[in-house]
Design an enzyme around this catalytic site. Structure first.
Site, PDB file in Angstrom:
ATOM      1  N   GLY A 229       0.821  -1.208  -0.036  1.00  0.00           N
ATOM      2  CA  GLY A 229      -0.084   0.212   0.060  1.00  0.00           C
ATOM      3  C   GLY A 229       0.878   1.107  -0.057  1.00  0.00           C
ATOM      4  O   GLY A 229       1.995   1.353  -0.557  1.00  0.00           O
ATOM      5  N   SER A 230       0.254   2.183   0.704  1.00  0.00           N
ATOM      6  CA  SER A 230       0.900   3.598   0.620  1.00  0.00           C
ATOM      7  C   SER A 230       2.344   3.515   1.277  1.00  0.00           C
ATOM      8  O   SER A 230       3.097   4.691   1.113  1.00  0.00           O
ATOM      9  CB  SER A 230       0.015   4.674   1.417  1.00  0.00           C
ATOM     10  OG  SER A 230      -1.048   4.871   0.608  1.00  0.00           O
ATOM     11  N   THR A 231       2.728   2.572   2.033  1.00  0.00           N
ATOM     12  CA  THR A 231       4.241   2.817   2.451  1.00  0.00           C
ATOM     13  C   THR A 231       5.303   2.737   1.576  1.00  0.00           C
ATOM     14  O   THR A 231       6.483   3.150   1.603  1.00  0.00           O
ATOM     15  CB  THR A 231       4.469   1.506   3.522  1.00  0.00           C
ATOM     16  OG1 THR A 231       4.241   0.252   2.699  1.00  0.00           O
ATOM     17  CG2 THR A 231       3.575   1.528   4.745  1.00  0.00           C
TER      18      THR A 231
END
Length: 494
Positions: free
Chosen positions: A212-214
């Site tokens: 995801g956004s990591t």
């Protein structure tokens, strides 16, 4: 002597010669293969004829050996806090073999490693006294992670950014390897192997999931290194709404009111703006993003710590729309918690990645070092300037963005949240991610303070879909592990 007798005698001699030839072949050529055969019971008998060496955490063994009652196997493996350290030790079972450190260092632990033998032992074939395996695990960090994950399904890894020492490897649900160490543990083995939550899978090292956004940290690093943007505070070319190239699909932001149009990297990380990083990955192109991802460790199929971690993947064959989706850690991007902890660790360590390892030494019975894993074996991943800028932006995420649950008084904390889609058309509960670093006061001048990088993924917490977020579920776990690593008191609530 008649012809029949001569033929019978010649045939008999031929048979004797064949038997001698076969015996010589077996003894001279196949002996080692037969001796090493996994079905050779003598090997198991010899392995458990004496107490095994130990796996050691912070100076204390977390393994042991117990005398058995009856049978031809004299000792069996025991574990102290088995469920706590199972993701580190693995198991050593008389019936099912050995995994992880128990398996990798099996020859040292059972005394058959040739480095343990003196010249007389080599001549006589006598089994040497077993050696020990000294780990880098910090028991306070390990315990904090397990307690914080609690009943959730997930994993966490903590690394010292300056040395690469792995301080914690947590995977839940966990199991007690003592329950399967004997020969009569079939029922326990069956329960564990048939459990749909797979407690024996080391999720921290061996279960890559969409990050995801990591992953936006990797994309931001690629953009700064490439010169696409000179600063995390420079406005980006990021329309909102942003439509994926050659499609009608709009890449929406979780926070529809966030100021994401042409946002700076700092603002885009703070609000986790999908349009910014999707567009950024599209502009950079798949080759440049992949090159940066691989510097951080993606696509490495031989990532040994020394347990071999599963490969974290940045895909190859993609069109522009799919490349844009990788910019937000979706499409076919996958990562282990180890990999995302490595990303934060490299940024925390001024752009240098220290090779991650969870064993410091292997020693013989007298404590003499047989093998040593050096700390701070580093490689330049990104420039010092890029690392400094991204740390600054990560601090903004924690101080005034989506990662506020990771704040620690008296410490510099930076992080990035992530919520990864799961299932066809995002039909299942998303994964909650958080990757971060923390530095205690004193880390800046002279480097005397403590540092840690932590990555956490929560696969399933039982929470409603609307309550799943990196800040709500994963950040508090990281916060507790970072506190423990920095030597601060850890609260009783996650």
């Amino acid at each position: 002597m008649n012809k029949t007798i001569r033929r019978a005698a010649a045939f008999s001699l031929l048979l004797v010669f064949a038997l001698l030839l076969r015996a010589t072949w077996v003894q001279g050529y196949e002996a080692k293969a037969l001796a090493d055969d996994k079905h050779n019971r003598r090997n198991t008998i010899a392995q458990y004829a004496q107490p095994l060496g130990d796996i050691v955490v912070a100076g204390s063994p977390v393994t042991g050996s117990q005398r058995t009652k009856g049978g031809d196997l004299a000792y069996k493996r025991t574990y102290t806090d088995g469920a706590l350290y199972a993701p580190v030790t693995g198991y050593s079972s008389q019936a099912y073999g050995a995994t992880q450190l128990e398996g990798i260092y099996g020859d040292v632990l059972d005394g058959t490693d040739t480095r343990l033998k003196n010249p007389l032992d080599v001549l006589t074939g006598k089994r040497a006294q077993p050696g020990d395996v000294l780990t880098t695990i910090d028991p306070a960090v390990q315990k904090a992670g397990l307690e914080a994950l609690g009943g959730k399904k997930g994993a966490a890894v903590a690394i010292d950014p300056r040395t690469g020492r792995i301080l914690g490897v947590v995977s839940t649900p966990t199991y007690d390897p003592s329950k399967i160490s004997g020969t009569t543990d079939g029922d326990a083995w069956q329960r564990l192997t048939e459990d749909e939550d797979q407690p024996m899978v080391n999720r921290a090292l061996r279960q890559p999931l969409p990050p995801g956004s990591t992953f936006k940290l990797v994309v931001a690093a690629a953009a700064l290194e490439d010169g696409l943007y000179s600063s995390v505070d420079e406005p980006t070319d990021s329309p909102q709404p942003y439509t994926l190239p050659h499609t009608r699909t709009v890449l929406v932001n979780e926070n529809r009111s966030a100021p994401c149009e042409n946002a700076t990297i700092r603002t885009a990380l703070r609000y986790s703006c999908n349009n910014v990083f999707g567009r950024m990955a599209e502009r950079l192109g798949k080759e440049k993003v992949r090159a940066t991802a691989e510097k951080f460790g993606f696509n490495d199929s031989e990532q040994d710590v020394p347990v071999r971690a599963s490969k974290s993947v940045y895909p190859t064959d993609m069109d522009e729309a799919q490349t844009a989706l990788t910019g937000i850690g979706q499409f076919e991007v996958t990562a282990t918690p180890l990999q995302m902890a490595m990303v934060s660790a490299a940024l925390a360590n001024d752009g240098l990645m220290a090779s991650p390892h969870m064993v410091s030494k292997v020693v013989d019975a007298d404590g003499t070092t047989l093998q040593e894993y050096p700390d701070a074996d580093t490689e330049r991943i990104v420039s010092s300037e890029t690392a400094e800028q991204l740390r600054s932006a990560m601090v903004t995420v924690v101080e005034d963005g989506t990662g506020t649950n990771a704040r620690i008084d008296g410490a510099e904390v930076g992080g990035k949240t992530g919520t990864a889609q799961h299932g066809e058309n995002n039909s299942k509960t998303p994964y909650a991610w958080f990757t971060s670093y923390a530095k205690s006061d004193g880390s800046g001048g002279g480097g005397s303070g403590k540092e840690v990088a932590v990555a956490v993924v929560v696969e399933d917490s039982g929470a409603a879909r609307s309550e799943v977020s990196g800040n709500g579920l994963a950040a508090p776990i990281a916060e507790r592990m970072m506190r423990a690593a920095l030597g601060q008191a850890v609260s009783d609530t996650a």
